[in-house]
Scaffold this motif. Sequence first.
Motif, PDB file in Angstrom:
ATOM      1  N   ALA A 213      -5.212 -21.590  -7.765  1.00 26.10           N
ATOM      2  CA  ALA A 213      -4.773 -22.844  -7.721  1.00 26.10           C
ATOM      3  C   ALA A 213      -4.562 -23.483  -9.148  1.00 26.10           C
ATOM      4  CB  ALA A 213      -5.614 -23.874  -7.010  1.00 26.10           C
ATOM      5  N   TRP A 214      -5.568 -23.064 -10.206  1.00 27.70           N
ATOM      6  CA  TRP A 214      -5.453 -23.533 -11.516  1.00 27.70           C
ATOM      7  C   TRP A 214      -4.295 -23.266 -12.219  1.00 27.70           C
ATOM      8  CZ3 TRP A 214      -8.438 -27.510 -13.298  1.00 27.70           C
ATOM      9  CH2 TRP A 214      -8.246 -27.553 -14.609  1.00 27.70           C
ATOM     10  N   GLU A 215      -3.873 -22.160 -12.064  1.00 25.86           N
ATOM     11  CA  GLU A 215      -2.446 -21.735 -12.511  1.00 25.86           C
ATOM     12  C   GLU A 215      -1.414 -22.689 -12.397  1.00 25.86           C
ATOM     13  OE1 GLU A 215      -1.545 -17.983 -11.126  1.00 25.86           O
ATOM     14  OE2 GLU A 215      -2.957 -16.956 -12.352  1.00 25.86           O
ATOM     15  N   GLN A 216      -1.417 -23.447 -11.424  1.00 30.47           N
ATOM     16  CA  GLN A 216      -0.199 -24.464 -11.105  1.00 30.47           C
ATOM     17  C   GLN A 216      -0.713 -25.787 -11.787  1.00 30.47           C
ATOM     18  OE1 GLN A 216       2.271 -23.327  -9.205  1.00 30.47           O
ATOM     19  NE2 GLN A 216       0.933 -21.420  -9.292  1.00 30.47           N
ATOM     20  N   ARG A 217       0.409 -26.383 -12.369  1.00 33.55           N
ATOM     21  CA  ARG A 217       0.236 -27.678 -13.259  1.00 33.55           C
ATOM     22  C   ARG A 217      -0.054 -28.725 -12.049  1.00 33.55           C
ATOM     23  NH1 ARG A 217       4.683 -31.007 -15.358  1.00 33.55           N
ATOM     24  NH2 ARG A 217       3.761 -32.409 -16.949  1.00 33.55           N
ATOM     25  N   SER A 218       0.808 -28.677 -11.071  1.00 35.25           N
ATOM     26  CA  SER A 218       0.622 -29.590 -10.201  1.00 35.25           C
ATOM     27  C   SER A 218      -0.880 -29.852  -9.695  1.00 35.25           C
ATOM     28  CB  SER A 218       1.536 -29.630  -9.056  1.00 35.25           C
ATOM     29  OG  SER A 218       2.568 -29.627  -9.281  1.00 35.25           O
ATOM     30  N   PHE A 219      -1.613 -28.836  -9.530  1.00 38.29           N
ATOM     31  CA  PHE A 219      -2.988 -28.815  -9.074  1.00 38.29           C
ATOM     32  C   PHE A 219      -3.840 -29.654 -10.277  1.00 38.29           C
ATOM     33  CE2 PHE A 219      -7.223 -26.901  -9.022  1.00 38.29           C
ATOM     34  CZ  PHE A 219      -7.627 -27.241  -7.604  1.00 38.29           C
ATOM     35  N   ARG A 220      -3.476 -29.536 -11.450  1.00 35.37           N
ATOM     36  CA  ARG A 220      -4.453 -30.021 -12.633  1.00 35.37           C
ATOM     37  C   ARG A 220      -4.023 -31.456 -12.624  1.00 35.37           C
ATOM     38  NH1 ARG A 220      -2.518 -25.213 -14.856  1.00 35.37           N
ATOM     39  NH2 ARG A 220      -1.183 -26.470 -16.151  1.00 35.37           N
ATOM     40  N   LEU A 221      -2.720 -31.742 -12.483  1.00 37.54           N
ATOM     41  CA  LEU A 221      -2.591 -33.295 -12.476  1.00 37.54           C
ATOM     42  C   LEU A 221      -3.160 -33.975 -11.134  1.00 37.54           C
ATOM     43  CD1 LEU A 221       1.307 -32.829 -13.399  1.00 37.54           C
ATOM     44  CD2 LEU A 221      -0.497 -33.805 -14.835  1.00 37.54           C
ATOM     45  N   LEU A 222      -3.273 -33.289 -10.264  1.00 35.71           N
ATOM     46  CA  LEU A 222      -3.821 -33.767  -9.015  1.00 35.71           C
ATOM     47  C   LEU A 222      -5.370 -34.362  -9.139  1.00 35.71           C
ATOM     48  CD1 LEU A 222      -2.671 -32.093  -5.603  1.00 35.71           C
ATOM     49  CD2 LEU A 222      -2.225 -34.438  -6.301  1.00 35.71           C
ATOM     50  N   MET A 223      -6.107 -33.106  -9.895  1.00 31.98           N
ATOM     51  CA  MET A 223      -7.205 -33.509 -10.236  1.00 31.98           C
ATOM     52  C   MET A 223      -7.624 -34.650 -11.390  1.00 31.98           C
ATOM     53  SD  MET A 223      -8.780 -29.501 -10.647  1.00 31.98           S
ATOM     54  CE  MET A 223     -10.485 -30.029 -10.609  1.00 31.98           C
ATOM     55  N   ALA A 224      -6.583 -34.684 -12.163  1.00 33.78           N
ATOM     56  CA  ALA A 224      -6.685 -35.757 -13.147  1.00 33.78           C
ATOM     57  C   ALA A 224      -6.529 -37.276 -12.210  1.00 33.78           C
ATOM     58  CB  ALA A 224      -5.702 -35.657 -14.234  1.00 33.78           C
ATOM     59  N   GLY A 225      -5.409 -37.219 -11.524  1.00 33.79           N
ATOM     60  CA  GLY A 225      -5.490 -38.579 -10.653  1.00 33.79           C
ATOM     61  C   GLY A 225      -6.498 -38.581  -9.878  1.00 33.79           C
ATOM     62  N   TYR A 226      -7.213 -37.914  -9.249  1.00 30.98           N
ATOM     63  CA  TYR A 226      -8.243 -37.990  -8.407  1.00 30.98           C
ATOM     64  C   TYR A 226      -9.672 -38.546  -9.080  1.00 30.98           C
ATOM     65  CZ  TYR A 226      -8.985 -37.480  -3.524  1.00 30.98           C
ATOM     66  OH  TYR A 226      -9.036 -37.455  -1.991  1.00 30.98           O
ATOM     67  N   PHE A 227      -9.572 -38.249 -10.322  1.00 25.40           N
ATOM     68  CA  PHE A 227     -10.504 -38.463 -11.260  1.00 25.40           C
ATOM     69  C   PHE A 227     -10.606 -40.136 -11.381  1.00 25.40           C
ATOM     70  CE2 PHE A 227     -11.989 -40.369 -15.249  1.00 25.40           C
ATOM     71  CZ  PHE A 227     -13.403 -39.857 -15.498  1.00 25.40           C
ATOM     72  N   VAL A 228      -9.600 -40.585 -11.478  1.00 25.75           N
ATOM     73  CA  VAL A 228      -9.250 -42.128 -11.686  1.00 25.75           C
ATOM     74  C   VAL A 228      -9.420 -42.728 -10.281  1.00 25.75           C
ATOM     75  CG1 VAL A 228      -7.628 -43.911 -12.141  1.00 25.75           C
ATOM     76  CG2 VAL A 228      -7.496 -41.762 -13.539  1.00 25.75           C
ATOM     77  N   CYS A 229      -9.209 -42.136  -8.965  1.00 22.67           N
ATOM     78  CA  CYS A 229      -9.353 -42.628  -7.986  1.00 22.67           C
ATOM     79  C   CYS A 229     -10.986 -42.990  -7.654  1.00 22.67           C
ATOM     80  CB  CYS A 229      -9.188 -42.017  -6.708  1.00 22.67           C
ATOM     81  SG  CYS A 229      -9.093 -42.448  -5.180  1.00 22.67           S
ATOM     82  N   GLY A 230     -11.753 -41.900  -8.023  1.00 24.38           N
ATOM     83  CA  GLY A 230     -13.215 -41.883  -8.019  1.00 24.38           C
ATOM     84  C   GLY A 230     -13.842 -43.136  -8.803  1.00 24.38           C
ATOM     85  N   PHE A 231     -13.361 -43.177 -10.121  1.00 24.60           N
ATOM     86  CA  PHE A 231     -13.844 -44.175 -10.943  1.00 24.60           C
ATOM     87  C   PHE A 231     -13.519 -45.513 -10.531  1.00 24.60           C
ATOM     88  CE2 PHE A 231     -13.717 -47.030 -14.425  1.00 24.60           C
ATOM     89  CZ  PHE A 231     -14.689 -46.562 -15.518  1.00 24.60           C
ATOM     90  N   GLN A 232     -12.582 -45.793 -10.017  1.00 26.10           N
ATOM     91  CA  GLN A 232     -12.138 -47.284  -9.507  1.00 26.10           C
ATOM     92  C   GLN A 232     -12.841 -47.609  -8.130  1.00 26.10           C
ATOM     93  OE1 GLN A 232      -7.740 -46.877  -9.234  1.00 26.10           O
ATOM     94  NE2 GLN A 232      -7.408 -47.802 -10.946  1.00 26.10           N
ATOM     95  N   GLU A 395       5.762 -30.251  -4.604  1.00 23.96           N
ATOM     96  CA  GLU A 395       5.027 -30.171  -3.465  1.00 23.96           C
ATOM     97  C   GLU A 395       5.551 -28.604  -3.154  1.00 23.96           C
ATOM     98  OE1 GLU A 395       4.334 -33.195  -0.541  1.00 23.96           O
ATOM     99  OE2 GLU A 395       5.839 -34.182  -1.458  1.00 23.96           O
ATOM    100  N   HIS A 396       6.096 -27.815  -3.777  1.00 29.65           N
ATOM    101  CA  HIS A 396       6.536 -26.564  -3.303  1.00 29.65           C
ATOM    102  C   HIS A 396       5.290 -25.421  -3.354  1.00 29.65           C
ATOM    103  CE1 HIS A 396      10.233 -28.419  -4.153  1.00 29.65           C
ATOM    104  NE2 HIS A 396      10.194 -28.367  -5.425  1.00 29.65           N
ATOM    105  N   LEU A 397       5.314 -24.516  -2.252  1.00 28.12           N
ATOM    106  CA  LEU A 397       4.475 -23.633  -2.174  1.00 28.12           C
ATOM    107  C   LEU A 397       4.303 -22.799  -3.344  1.00 28.12           C
ATOM    108  CD1 LEU A 397       2.463 -22.391   0.065  1.00 28.12           C
ATOM    109  CD2 LEU A 397       4.074 -20.835   0.591  1.00 28.12           C
ATOM    110  N   ALA A 398       3.018 -22.712  -3.876  1.00 30.42           N
ATOM    111  CA  ALA A 398       3.104 -21.773  -5.081  1.00 30.42           C
ATOM    112  C   ALA A 398       3.226 -20.290  -4.773  1.00 30.42           C
ATOM    113  CB  ALA A 398       1.488 -21.947  -5.420  1.00 30.42           C
TER     114      ALA A 398
END
Length: 405
Positions: A213-232, A395-398
């Motif tokens: 999963a970590w090899e995929q840029r989309s996964f890392r970006l999802l994690m960054a966005g979800y950090f903000v969701c939790g903060f708010q 959203e393409h399958l890795a």
Amino acid sequence: MPANRPLLFLLIFASTVVALSMGIRHGFGFFLPPMTQSFGWSRETFALALGLQNLIWGIAQPFSGALADRHGPGRVLLVGGGLYAAGLALMTISSSGLLLAGSAGLLLGLALSCTTYSVVFSVIVRAVSPEYRSRAMGLTAAAGSFGQFIMVPIERGLIDGLGWMPALFVLAGMAALLLPLAAPLEKAYRQAPELPMHRGGMLRGMADAMAMAWEQRSFRLLMAGYFVCGFQVVFIGVHLPAYLRDHGLSGEVASLALALIGLFNIAGTYTAGYLGSIRPKPMLLAGIYFLRSIIIAAFVLLPLSPLSVALFAAAMGFLWLSTVPLTNGVLVSLFGVNHLGMLSGAVFFSHQVGSFMGVWLGGLLYDRTGSYDVVWWLAVLLGLLATAANLPVREHLAPAAAART
């Protein structure tokens, strides 16, 4: 979704688990004033314990999700229900910040990791056909909002009518209702089609899936966005009652605000799940974070009144947990369903780091400055950054996931 009695019962049981687990925790902000007054704590002490709760929840979530992926949700839910009831009961005798960190922080954090989305979704994605998964996850996530809508006024009423300590014992009894719900979810897991899993040990399987999963840029970006969701959401959920009280508004206004967040999020989360089945999920996520920033900025800038609070709560409520089905839907698109519980938990860890920062900084900066203003504007800025982070998500399958299917 098509009429299907076993599926209907699965969604009812899964929704009930999420409604109870999420509903109880959403009222913790009401315990901040009476507990800090009873024990002579600063707001930072209480906020730090709840921040630790969110951090522990996030750290444990990949492991509880992986256990549910591999062995089913039954025993995970049993452990979680027991820890939930114990943690709430022990809060009544947590007279120091350290003890509160152990009960409200450690025990409840572990309990929430065993009784919320990643564990429940591990069953749903197996039992529901691909074209209906996003809607099913949206419906289940919406149940968490319904739990908030029901439990917030109940918790406020229990504190006002019985006092904060008896209220915690009543909530412990309600948390124990999670225990009998483990059996039907375990049965649904066993009856779902068996999926190929990693044949090595669980930790090796988790490491391989996480590396993929970590090899995929989309996964890392999802994690960054979800950090903000939790903060708010956690900053608002915990500190909004105290913020309104500081500005001369009654506890009834705060209770109504949190209830409205839960009520409107029922529609918002289900709508997000439905739209996620027909529209690109990353674009929807970007839109949610952008609208949150606009709404928070307007709330801070406009005059504060019961009406403005109600409008803010309704607008934020519609966006509150709408990120959950969309984020998990992107994960399924990227990596399939085999490791959803674990990968959902890994992304959720980022969410909970954000939650810790939001609730802790809220208490810390209030104690230092006498105001929540800095944290409100930080929430606005982070929302704009999350908007930018989700736009490039695909959203393409890795390839590595495709090779495993």
